[in-house]
Design a protein around this motif. Structure first.
Motif, PDB file in Angstrom:
ATOM      1  N   UNK A 130       1.952  46.346 -16.555  1.00 53.25           N
ATOM      2  CA  UNK A 130       1.556  47.550 -17.275  1.00 53.25           C
ATOM      3  C   UNK A 130       1.022  48.605 -16.319  1.00 53.25           C
ATOM      4  N   UNK A 131       1.132  49.854 -16.745  1.00 53.79           N
ATOM      5  CA  UNK A 131       0.604  50.959 -15.950  1.00 53.79           C
ATOM      6  C   UNK A 131      -0.914  50.796 -15.812  1.00 53.79           C
ATOM      7  N   UNK A 132      -1.407  51.062 -14.612  1.00 55.25           N
ATOM      8  CA  UNK A 132      -2.838  50.949 -14.347  1.00 55.25           C
ATOM      9  C   UNK A 132      -3.315  49.557 -14.001  1.00 55.25           C
ATOM     10  N   UNK A 133      -2.382  48.628 -13.775  1.00 57.80           N
ATOM     11  CA  UNK A 133      -2.770  47.246 -13.476  1.00 57.80           C
ATOM     12  C   UNK A 133      -2.268  46.815 -12.102  1.00 57.80           C
ATOM     13  N   UNK A 159      -6.282  48.333  -6.682  1.00 62.94           N
ATOM     14  CA  UNK A 159      -6.582  48.296  -8.109  1.00 62.94           C
ATOM     15  C   UNK A 159      -7.019  49.679  -8.602  1.00 62.94           C
ATOM     16  N   UNK A 160      -7.881  50.336  -7.835  1.00 68.30           N
ATOM     17  CA  UNK A 160      -8.337  51.682  -8.194  1.00 68.30           C
ATOM     18  C   UNK A 160      -7.168  52.662  -8.163  1.00 68.30           C
ATOM     19  N   UNK A 161      -6.283  52.497  -7.176  1.00 66.20           N
ATOM     20  CA  UNK A 161      -5.105  53.366  -7.072  1.00 66.20           C
ATOM     21  C   UNK A 161      -4.249  53.277  -8.329  1.00 66.20           C
ATOM     22  N   UNK A 217      -2.139  55.812 -12.714  1.00 69.84           N
ATOM     23  CA  UNK A 217      -1.507  55.233 -13.895  1.00 69.84           C
ATOM     24  C   UNK A 217      -0.102  54.710 -13.575  1.00 69.84           C
ATOM     25  N   UNK A 218      -0.018  53.934 -12.507  1.00 73.96           N
ATOM     26  CA  UNK A 218       1.227  53.236 -12.238  1.00 73.96           C
ATOM     27  C   UNK A 218       0.926  51.754 -12.034  1.00 73.96           C
ATOM     28  N   UNK A 219       1.966  50.942 -12.031  1.00 72.33           N
ATOM     29  CA  UNK A 219       1.793  49.511 -11.805  1.00 72.33           C
ATOM     30  C   UNK A 219       1.890  49.223 -10.314  1.00 72.33           C
ATOM     31  N   UNK A 220       1.031  48.335  -9.822  1.00 74.06           N
ATOM     32  CA  UNK A 220       1.059  47.954  -8.413  1.00 74.06           C
ATOM     33  C   UNK A 220       1.345  46.459  -8.317  1.00 74.06           C
ATOM     34  N   UNK A 221       2.366  46.102  -7.522  1.00 75.12           N
ATOM     35  CA  UNK A 221       2.687  44.705  -7.244  1.00 75.12           C
ATOM     36  C   UNK A 221       2.344  44.434  -5.789  1.00 75.12           C
ATOM     37  N   UNK A 222       1.395  43.547  -5.570  1.00 75.77           N
ATOM     38  CA  UNK A 222       0.906  43.226  -4.231  1.00 75.77           C
ATOM     39  C   UNK A 222       1.334  41.816  -3.859  1.00 75.77           C
ATOM     40  N   UNK A 223       2.001  41.668  -2.716  1.00 70.51           N
ATOM     41  CA  UNK A 223       2.398  40.354  -2.242  1.00 70.51           C
ATOM     42  C   UNK A 223       1.292  39.766  -1.367  1.00 70.51           C
TER      43      UNK A 223
END
Length: 264
Positions: free
Chosen positions: A25-28, A168-170, A175-181
């Motif tokens: 989801x956006x913002x997560x 997370x703050x970004x 308001x975009x989704x961030x996928x961190x490896x």
């Protein structure tokens, strides 16, 4: 109203089990963790390609691989051609199929290589690109290669926590989704089935704390085509869900059709 109209929650990844059970989801912040060489970068690249095919704008930030190496993998995924053939320029016929796909991705998928990047540099880059044209999904590959400064009173636990918190703050700010490896620590190999647990997230418990969703990818050895993906944490839904996956040994792409068949 938008969710009801579109029938989707979050960024479409093309992997049904994620879109339904643990949507980005956006913002997560979503963390994808695995041992080295298991396939997390290729899985993330497949997600990036699929999301872009659905018309969503994706920014793939690599701290490990150059854009040319990422392009080799992307072409291999699109054409189902062995990666070794792509690297050795022995795939002329397959490249004909790439032109249409690349044209569809041209304005949707942007890949950037930033070696030795800090979380601050990544956040500034994403903010700048987002202002030009809103980004739906940001992928960062990967956490432990980020070079935020160490200090006398800054332990690795605090340093990594600062980096995950920044991302997370970004996500919330833009308001975009961030996928961190992320990698897991070596103790994960001692598990009976080799499946890492949340406490194996390498470097800091803050990775789990700051992530809305934690996905863990596993296979018993690097040559095994069968694997497993665990939704280890899901702040907004069910967790501890295990999904069998098959991994193409030639392209390292996860096959969604196969995953769906296994689930059924």
């Amino acid at each position: 109203e938008k969710k009801a109209r579109d029938g989707v929650v979050g960024v479409l990844t093309g992997f049904n089990h994620l879109d339904e059970d643990a949507p980005m989801e956006k913002g997560t912040l979503t963390t994808l963790a695995a041992r080295s060489g298991i396939g997390k970068s290729s899985f993330a690249l497949s997600i990036a390609r699929n999301a872009a095919e659905y018309g969503q704008r994706v920014l793939f930030i690599s701290i490990e691989m150059s854009v040319l190496r990422l392009m080799d993998r992307l072409v291999s995924i699109i054409t189902a051609t062995p990666l070794s053939d792509i690297r050795k320029a022995k795939a002329d016929e397959s490249l004909i199929d790439v032109k249409v796909s690349v044209e569809r991705l041209r304005n949707k998928l942007n890949m950037v290589f930033i070696p030795n990047a800090t979380s601050g540099q990544i956040c500034r880059l994403v903010t700048r690109e987002h202002r030009k044209n809103p980004i739906d999904l940001v992928i960062v590959d990967y956490l432990q290669l980020m070079c935020d400064p160490r200090g006398k009173n800054i332990t690795d636990d605090i340093r990594i926590g600062n980096m995950t918190r920044a991302l997370k703050i970004l996500a919330g700010k833009l308001n975009n989704a961030v996928l961190l490896l992320s990698q897991v620590n070596r103790q994960a190999t001692m598990e009976d089935n080799g499946m890492p647990k949340l406490h194996h997230l390498r470097g800091s418990g803050n990775i789990e704390q700051d992530s809305d969703v934690v996905l863990i990818l596993n296979r018993r050895n690097k040559d095994d085509i069968s694997g497993e993906q665990m939704i280890a944490k899901n702040r907004n839904g069910a967790s501890q869900l295990s999904i069998p996956v098959l991994i193409s040994p030639r392209t390292t792409e996860k096959k969604e059709r196969v995953i769906t068949q296994i689930q059924q």
